[in-house]
Enzyme design. Structure first.
Site, PDB file in Angstrom:
ATOM      1  N   THR A   1     -20.687 -26.535  38.454  1.00  0.00           N
ATOM      2  CA  THR A   1     -20.829 -26.465  37.004  1.00  0.00           C
ATOM      3  C   THR A   1     -19.630 -27.165  36.387  1.00  0.00           C
ATOM      4  O   THR A   1     -18.511 -27.036  36.895  1.00  0.00           O
ATOM      5  CB  THR A   1     -20.889 -25.011  36.501  1.00  0.00           C
ATOM      6  OG1 THR A   1     -20.543 -24.953  35.106  1.00  0.00           O
ATOM      7  CG2 THR A   1     -19.943 -24.109  37.265  1.00  0.00           C
TER       8      THR A   1
ATOM      9  N   CYS B   1     -22.488 -32.257  32.187  1.00  0.00           N
ATOM     10  CA  CYS B   1     -23.142 -30.970  32.402  1.00  0.00           C
ATOM     11  C   CYS B   1     -24.101 -31.207  33.559  1.00  0.00           C
ATOM     12  O   CYS B   1     -24.817 -32.223  33.570  1.00  0.00           O
ATOM     13  CB  CYS B   1     -23.880 -30.498  31.157  1.00  0.00           C
ATOM     14  SG  CYS B   1     -24.936 -29.062  31.449  1.00  0.00           S
TER      15      CYS B   1
END
Length: 240
Positions: free
Chosen positions: A83, A197
């Site tokens: 992440t 992202c």
């Protein structure tokens, strides 16, 4: 082959891509029946997202640090935090174990620098775009300056990530919004786009962009493969 430890689930949509890319990378290098030795600790993103909204980064950092310790106990030989946003607490995670921590910004920053680029558009969650923890690493270690969408565009990029991409919803209208943001950034001098992202690559593909895309999740997975196969020479010099 070394064992990769992945902290995943944020969201699982992109964690599944990590699993595919890492295994394909090992297969392509080692032969058709080879696959990666990896451990995945998949967290409940709902709780992490709540801590994000509340600004309780200490609680989030401890949850991820505990995940790193579980992976170490299970036999992992490195930690991959799958992440971008949660690299805000990367220090807490990397301190939790003595294992090498492969920072997600490093493979992408290295790839951009090797291609002679130094000004790129950064797309990601509001946390990644608005705060300095990510942009400063790219600037200080790789000389990469990040341009940002305007305030309204940043809000829309963030909304699409959480309301759509993390839920596996892929909409042409949202792709058009991202495409327009990229075109606008190109006019401001952006030489490329960082998909900052891990879910954005589900929506935005190279054919949607007039400039090169650097998918952080894909580059991160590639770095994990290089570590697993002992290719230290191929890893970014800035990696922890």
């Amino acid at each position: 082959m070394r064992t990769i430890g992945i902290i995943g689930g944020m969201s699982w949509e992109s964690s599944a891509l990590y699993y595919q890319w890492i295994n394909r990378g090992v297969r392509d290098r080692c032969g058709s029946l080879h696959s990666a030795r990896l451990l995945l600790d998949s967290l409940d993103f709902s709780r992490i997202a709540q801590w994000q909204r509340e600004g309780d980064w200490a609680a989030a950092g401890e949850a991820l640090a505990a995940s790193a310790r579980r992976l170490e106990a299970a036999g992992a030989e490195c930690i991959v935090l799958a992440t971008n946003t949660m690299h805000k607490v990367a220090d807490a995670v990397s301190r939790a174990t003595p294992l090498p921590f492969i920072h997600i910004a490093d493979p992408t920053g290295n790839a951009i620098r090797q291609r002679g680029m130094d000004k790129v558009l950064l797309l990601g969650t509001a946390f990644t775009m608005n705060e300095d923890f990510y942009r400063s690493r790219l600037q200080n270690r790789y000389g990469v300056q990040c341009l940002l969408p305007d305030e309204n565009e940043r809000a829309e990029v963030h909304r699409i990530i959480y309301e759509e991409l993390c839920a596996g919803v892929i909409l042409d209208a949202s792709r058009g919004i991202y495409r327009d943001i990229v075109v606008s950034a190109q006019a401001r001098g952006a030489q490329a786009v960082i998909l900052g992202c891990t879910e954005i690559g589900l929506l935005l593909k190279q054919e949607d962009s007039p400039v090169p895309l650097f998918d952080t999740a894909a580059w991160h997975a590639e770095a994990a493969v290089m570590f697993a196969l002992g290719d230290e020479d191929g890893l970014p010099a800035g990696a922890d």
